[in-house]
Motif scaffolding. Structure first.
Motif, mmCIF file in Angstrom:
data_model
loop_
_atom_site.group_PDB
_atom_site.id
_atom_site.type_symbol
_atom_site.label_atom_id
_atom_site.label_comp_id
_atom_site.label_asym_id
_atom_site.label_seq_id
_atom_site.Cartn_x
_atom_site.Cartn_y
_atom_site.Cartn_z
ATOM 1 N N UNK A 156 0.844 -1.186 0.000
ATOM 2 C CA UNK A 156 0.000 0.000 0.000
ATOM 3 C C UNK A 156 0.887 1.247 0.000
ATOM 4 N N UNK A 157 0.578 2.286 -0.801
ATOM 5 C CA UNK A 157 1.425 3.485 -0.867
ATOM 6 C C UNK A 157 1.531 4.172 0.495
ATOM 7 N N UNK A 158 2.720 4.734 0.749
ATOM 8 C CA UNK A 158 2.986 5.421 2.008
ATOM 9 C C UNK A 158 3.195 6.909 1.743
ATOM 10 N N UNK A 159 2.564 7.748 2.580
ATOM 11 C CA UNK A 159 2.766 9.190 2.388
ATOM 12 C C UNK A 159 3.990 9.703 3.139
ATOM 13 N N UNK A 160 4.425 8.932 4.174
ATOM 14 C CA UNK A 160 5.730 9.224 4.771
ATOM 15 C C UNK A 160 6.321 7.931 5.313
ATOM 16 N N UNK A 193 0.239 5.195 5.860
ATOM 17 C CA UNK A 193 -0.267 4.716 4.576
ATOM 18 C C UNK A 193 -1.339 5.662 4.041
ATOM 19 N N UNK A 194 -1.326 5.839 2.737
ATOM 20 C CA UNK A 194 -2.235 6.781 2.094
ATOM 21 C C UNK A 194 -3.692 6.427 2.351
#
Length: 265
Positions: free
Chosen positions: A1-5, A107-108
């Motif tokens: 899953x994409x991570x924003x930080x 996670x986004x």
């Protein structure tokens, strides 16, 4: 899953983080107004820095752990957010770790938690989460961390620890008179004189000499633990507030003080 930080700290830095957060928690959890209640903290995450901010209500004391991007083992951040969570939850996770690298990330598609992982080599050996109380994208005013204070006093870690250990039995507020060649410390009627010496006791003043400052040592145990992480402690003073600055090599700096700050839209 994409991570924003995503923030990674190696084993040495993760232990420093645990000790720094422990000192912050000692101040937060002795705040009488909040005794028995969950103490929240804010994690201010931007592409340049990560700042953990704990502010108590009854004494208006603030503790900040500032970690610049360059001192992290690895760091990626694609937007700025303030994440509020229970400080005790973070402390409990960090205290379990004695020898592993730490990764914190968001996670986004799961905006209500911070993920926490322990890693050995390239293997993740433990995963947990901290649920957020709230989060926002407002800008937190942390300008007091970079403000140039007109009066500055530096003490070696040993000198600082000896000073507050001795002074702490006489009172909680230390008054210091800075002279050209010495500093006179006083609590009530008890005095100590430290001669100025590079890397031991250093004074800087934009107001000339003599000049005065004062600082609080109510949370002596927390200050002693913070000083153990630093080689030189700097006391910054202005007419409005006082900050005790503990530089932590390889991690950033831990600051305690009294300041009224607000979140701006």
């Amino acid at each position: 899953m994409p991570r924003w930080f995503e923030l990674k700290l190696d084993q040495r830095r993760s232990i420093l983080l645990k000790k720094a957060v422990g000192a912050m928690a000692q101040v937060a959890f002795t705040d009488r107004e909040l005794a028995g209640r969950p103490q929240t903290a804010d994690l201010c995450v931007t592409p340049e820095i990560v700042a953990l901010v704990s502010k108590t209500k009854s004494t208006d004391a603030v503790g900040v752990l500032l970690m610049p991007e360059l001192l992290m083992s690895s760091f990626e951040c694609y937007e700025s957010r303030n994440l509020q969570f229970n400080l005790h939850s973070l402390l409990c996770l960090l205290e379990q770790n004695t020898e592993f690298a730490v990764t914190l990330y968001g996670e986004v598609e799961d905006e209500d938690v911070i993920w926490y992982e322990l890693e050995e080599g390239f293997c993740t050996i433990y995963t947990s989460t901290m649920r957020l109380v709230s989060w926002n994208q407002n800008e937190m005013d942390l300008g007091f961390l970079v403000y140039k204070y007109p009066v500055r006093l530096g003490l070696s870690s040993k000198s600082f620890c000896d000073l507050i250990t001795d002074m702490g039995s006489h009172g909680c507020t230390v008054h210091a008179t800075l002279l050209k060649n010495a500093v006179v410390f006083r609590v009530v009627n008890y005095e100590l004189v430290f001669p100025t010496e590079p890397l031991i006791c250093e004074t800087q003043s934009d107001r000339g000499f003599p000049c005065v400052l004062k600082f609080d040592i109510q949370h002596k145990s927390a200050l002693l633990n913070a000083a153990a992480l630093s080689e030189m402690i700097w006391i910054w003073f202005s007419d409005s507030f006082t900050m005790l600055n503990f530089p932590i090599r390889g991690l950033g700096k831990l600051v305690f003080g009294h300041h009224n700050f607000m979140v701006t839209n």
